[in-house]
Enzyme design. Structure first.
Site, PDB file in Angstrom:
ATOM      1  N   GLU A  46       0.725  -1.297   0.378  1.00  0.00           N
ATOM      2  CA  GLU A  46      -0.444   0.109   0.013  1.00  0.00           C
ATOM      3  C   GLU A  46       0.847   1.107   0.395  1.00  0.00           C
ATOM      4  OE1 GLU A  46      -3.009  -0.571  -0.813  1.00  0.00           O
ATOM      5  OE2 GLU A  46      -3.628  -1.135   0.627  1.00  0.00           O
ATOM      6  N   SER A 139     -14.451   0.375  -8.261  1.00  0.00           N
ATOM      7  CA  SER A 139     -14.929   0.353  -8.699  1.00  0.00           C
ATOM      8  C   SER A 139     -14.762   1.850 -10.550  1.00  0.00           C
ATOM      9  CB  SER A 139     -15.991   1.254  -8.490  1.00  0.00           C
ATOM     10  OG  SER A 139     -16.484   2.289  -8.044  1.00  0.00           O
ATOM     11  N   ASP A 186      -4.670  -0.019 -10.079  1.00  0.00           N
ATOM     12  CA  ASP A 186      -6.285  -1.072 -10.301  1.00  0.00           C
ATOM     13  C   ASP A 186      -6.374  -1.805 -12.344  1.00  0.00           C
ATOM     14  OD1 ASP A 186      -6.121   0.056  -8.135  1.00  0.00           O
ATOM     15  OD2 ASP A 186      -7.082   1.844  -8.421  1.00  0.00           O
TER      16      ASP A 186
END
Ligand code: ADP
Length: 392
Positions: A46, A139, A186
């Site tokens: 992260e 998303s 992502d």
């Protein structure tokens, strides 16, 4: 698998059926084409992406589906069925005059159309998703990657462009049209994920390696805290700047090039905050590489310890956790059968990720909820496929 207390994840075919019906209602004909892109959860690594380090995500079974057909000339017409996006949920724009604007949700689609490698034609489309919006499981990348893959299917351009370049086009869409200077993780995992695998991504070389994750006795539990702390908005740029400062004081191009020893040797040059930021990043890059090895060797105990060390460093050194995420992790670690747990995503809310024995997952959900004074949402997730062209 159905687990008490966990939110059921609809199969992709169900989303396609819903989207086809909405398409017929809206446009008065059946769609010809469908594609999907999944959400993702980062297992470890992260705030390492913008430091040229490693990240280690897997694709989720929750996906965004886009169905549609060729439209009228250059005109693009898109309807989303998502709850909680800004109105209106239907937009029209022309490929020739395609600029970001409002509603904001449409910028993700527009940005991909603008950055598509090839010449897309106009289209009519409907978007349906099972990825929770704004919950830290991406998303936004899933709608970008679904759009790109849909355009491939519609324009026959799937084969001549590398997946990596498609992912980079989606990342550019997010930078330019959504104004978010995100890293590559992502879009990479959503485009390139594979069933039963996590993906180790080297953000310096932009190379990625699939790592098998198929043990039927181990599952990944994603817990949404359902909180999102609105901070000043400068946290992300501030952390990035602190990392750049630390790297330059250590005489390195990025923190990827620095070792623990470099940091200790130069401790006096760094103020305490900058030192702790660098300590997290340097440690996290090492932990992520180690974790990928552990997974390869089935060493879940060590993997779990690395997850907890990651969480501790994010909380204490990088200071991007929050009481809700700390509570969820602490509660998870009280359950026998849990190997490890950590916050995942940018921080200050969103989700935790927990590696747990399959037989213990129900108990873990119960216990975590009993120790959490808000309502959490739980998802039991298998590492899933990346973007796909689907049949309608
Ligand atoms: P996340 O972690 O979920 O990516 P972001 O805040 O970065 O969170 O992105 C969420 C935004 O992406 C939504 O507010 C919306 O604008 C857009 N988005 C994601 N999925 C959809 C969808 N199915 N339909 C329309 N917009 C979507």
């Amino acid at each position: 698998m159905a687990v008490n207390g966990a939110t059921a994840i609809p199969p992709v075919s169900e989303l396609v059926t819903t989207a086809c019906k909405a398409f017929k209602d809206k446009y008065g004909r059946d769609p010809t084409t469908a594609a999907c892109g999944p959400g993702r959860v980062n297992l470890i690594g992260e705030h390492t992406d913008y430091n040229e380090g490693f990240v280690f995500p897997m694709a989720l079974p929750q996906v965004t589906v886009m169905v549609g057909s060729k439209g009228d000339g250059d005109l693009c017409r898109v309807l989303t069925t998502a709850e909680g996006v800004d109105e209106p949920k239907y937009v029209e724009f022309s490929i020739k005059d395609n600029k970001p604007g409002t509603p904001k949700w449409a910028n993700y689609v527009k940005g991909v159309v603008a950055n598509y490698v090839g010449t897309p034609s106009g289209f009519d489309a409907v978007v349906v998703s099972s990825v929770p919006l704004g919950g830290g499981v991406s998303s936004s990348a899933s709608i970008e990657v679904a759009t790109y893959t849909f355009l491939d299917a519609l324009n026959g351009g799937a084969d001549n462009v590398l997946k990596k370049d498609k992912a980079l086009a989606c990342q550019k869409a997010e930078h330019e049209y959504a104004g978010m200077p995100c890293g590559i993780m992502d879009q990479f995992i959503s485009m390139m994920g594979e069933d039963g695998h996590a993906l180790l991504i080297d953000c310096r070389s932009v190379e990625s390696t699939l790592v098998p994750m198929k043990d039927p006795n181990v599952v990944v539990l994603v817990t949404n805290s359902n909180v999102k702390h609105e901070l000043t908005g400068s946290e992300y740029p501030t952390r990035r700047k602190q990392c750049e400062t630390a790297a330059s004081l250590l005489g390195k191009r990025s923190l990827r090039e620095a070792t623990d020893k470099d940091l200790e040797d130069s401790k006096d040059k760094l103020d305490n905050v900058t030192y702790r930021r660098a300590r997290h990043v340097i440690g996290e890059i090492k932990r992520t590489e180690e974790a990928a090895n552990c997974l390869q060797n089935g060493d879940y105990v060590k993997f779990g310890k690395l997850m907890v060390a990651s969480h501790d460093a994010l909380r204490d050194d990088y200071e991007v956790s929050c009481p809700e995420l700390d509570r969820l992790v602490e509660a998870a670690m009280e359950v026998e059968g849990v190997y490890g747990s950590r916050m995942t995503g940018g921080g200050f809310g969103g989700c935790t990720v927990t590696l747990v024995k399959k037989d213990s997952v129900e108990k873990a959900i119960q216990h975590i909820q009993s120790r959490y004074d808000k309502k959490a949402s739980f998802y039991v997730c298998a590492p899933s496929a990346g973007a796909k062209i689907l049949s309608v």
